[in-house]
Design an enzyme around this catalytic site. Structure first.
Site, PDB file in Angstrom:
ATOM      1  N   LEU A  22       0.829  -1.200   0.000  1.00  0.00           N
ATOM      2  CA  LEU A  22       0.000   0.000   0.000  1.00  0.00           C
ATOM      3  C   LEU A  22       0.864   1.251   0.000  1.00  0.00           C
ATOM      4  O   LEU A  22       1.838   1.351   0.736  1.00  0.00           O
ATOM      5  CB  LEU A  22      -0.920   0.000   1.227  1.00  0.00           C
ATOM      6  N   CYS A 103      -3.640  -8.871   4.947  1.00  0.00           N
ATOM      7  CA  CYS A 103      -3.444  -7.522   5.481  1.00  0.00           C
ATOM      8  C   CYS A 103      -4.158  -7.374   6.829  1.00  0.00           C
ATOM      9  O   CYS A 103      -5.348  -7.672   6.932  1.00  0.00           O
ATOM     10  CB  CYS A 103      -3.967  -6.478   4.503  1.00  0.00           C
ATOM     11  N   HIS A 174       2.662 -15.414   3.346  1.00  0.00           N
ATOM     12  CA  HIS A 174       3.501 -14.574   4.205  1.00  0.00           C
ATOM     13  C   HIS A 174       3.714 -15.377   5.479  1.00  0.00           C
ATOM     14  O   HIS A 174       2.771 -15.609   6.237  1.00  0.00           O
ATOM     15  CB  HIS A 174       2.789 -13.253   4.497  1.00  0.00           C
ATOM     16  N   ASN A 214       6.785 -15.479   1.265  1.00  0.00           N
ATOM     17  CA  ASN A 214       6.941 -14.039   1.445  1.00  0.00           C
ATOM     18  C   ASN A 214       7.237 -13.775   2.927  1.00  0.00           C
ATOM     19  O   ASN A 214       6.865 -14.563   3.786  1.00  0.00           O
ATOM     20  CB  ASN A 214       5.643 -13.343   1.005  1.00  0.00           C
TER      21      ASN A 214
END
Length: 350
Positions: A22, A103, A174, A214
């Site tokens: 972002l 997120c 992630h 990630n």
């Protein structure tokens, strides 16, 4: 869809990607990264379904075709809305649509999507299935290994089982938990411990599924190590702050028989894009803010950043600012901003 993207997830070759971030991976950032690497998979910032359905689609979705292969990341939790937006993304010409299940920001928590969806794996499967039914481009999933008090081994497997049943084309993990309460988004990128081994085990359990990793990956040496265990590596802040790292990706990761582009060559190659955007009325600083780390570690780099940060924001700033900044690197001053500097970028640079 480009021919390259059609082959991305057939397990025939590793994939290196720059993570969706972002406020960072906008179209100007992606256009610069594409100058540095022909093969790296690039991602948009996360775009919410509400922004596309009710907002300015041109502003959110327009991109330069030179960016391809480029994937668009969606945030949302309503299967019908996600399917509608996935169709828009395909029609706009993107190579992939990715669902954000990682997120942890307050914004996504208020909308009950992003990392919150780790708590609802069945719903995530329904979202992926709806998107798959709506488009022919790859539909992929980016998730965490769990949230809050979830046991990661169980949470990740539950999520993976559902998205695989739904037909996801790839899973990017992630390798940290997200804490929905008590940690800021920034802290959620650093504080929860990494568990790469869990992602490796996931790949062992699903040898025919594309699994990418990630989180905390900062060098191509680390990338190469991970690629011995999984199919893809997604790098975030390191690629943004040190963009010249991308100049070696085509050769080292994809085996391209081409020399790495130099910093000077990269900036010169990007100038036509800058000129084109300036002619459209784009402010210079909106474009050049993504270039600040280009000369990291090189004599004159600090002077380059100072010129780019202080002069590019001025009214009417044009390409001459970039030329002035490049000259500061080729002819650095003795002492002050032009002096040799230690590795890394100072805290004031970004």
């Amino acid at each position: 869809m480009t021919e390259q993207t059609k082959k991305l997830y057939d397990l025939a070759q590793p994939v290196f990607a720059v993570a969706p971030m972002l406020d960072w991976t906008d179209r100007h950032c992606r256009s610069y990264h594409r100058v540095l690497s022909r093969n790296t998979l690039l991602y948009t910032e996360m775009i919410t379904t509400g922004a596309l359905i009710h907002g300015d689609r041109d502003r959110h979705l327009n991109f330069d075709r030179s960016e391809q292969p480029v994937a668009c990341q969606l945030g949302g939790s309503d299967p019908k809305a996600l399917a509608e937006c996935a169709k828009m993304i395909e029609e706009w010409g993107y190579d992939e649509v990715n669902l954000n299940v990682g997120c942890p920001s307050d914004r996504v928590q208020n909308g009950s999507f992003g990392a919150c969806l780790m708590l609802q794996p069945q719903l995530v499967g329904e979202c992926i299935a709806a998107m798959k039914d709506a488009v022919s481009i790859p539909v992929t999933t980016k998730c965490r290994i769990g949230v809050d008090e979830q046991e990661p081994e169980e949470a990740l497997r539950a999520l993976v089982d559902e998205v695989l049943k739904a037909g996801t084309d790839a899973i990017w993990v992630h390798a940290r938990k997200a804490w929905l309460q008590g940690l800021s988004p920034k802290e959620n990128r650093d504080v929860p411990p990494l568990d790469y081994e869990l992602v490796y085990r996931l790949k062992e359990e699903h040898p025919d599924v594309f699994i990418g990793i990630n989180g905390g990956i900062a060098t191509l040496e680390e990338t190469e190590t991970h690629l011995g265990k999984v199919n893809g590596v997604m790098m975030g802040r390191a690629a943004y702050h040190s963009p010249m790292l991308l100049a070696s990706v085509d050769r080292r990761i994809y085996g391209a028989d081409t020399p790495d582009i130099s910093a000077e060559e990269a900036v010169n190659a990007y100038i036509p894009y800058i000129v084109k955007e300036l002619e459209k009325g784009t402010k210079l600083s909106q474009i050049t803010r993504h270039m600040l780390g280009t000369y990291q570690g090189v004599p004159g780099a600090r002077h380059f950043r100072r010129i780019m940060t202080t002069e590019a924001v001025k009214t009417g700033a044009g390409i001459e600012v970039v030329e002035q900044a490049m000259a500061a690197v080729s002819q650095p001053k003795v002492g002050g901003f032009g002096a040799d500097e230690p590795e890394g970028i100072g805290a004031t640079a970004f």
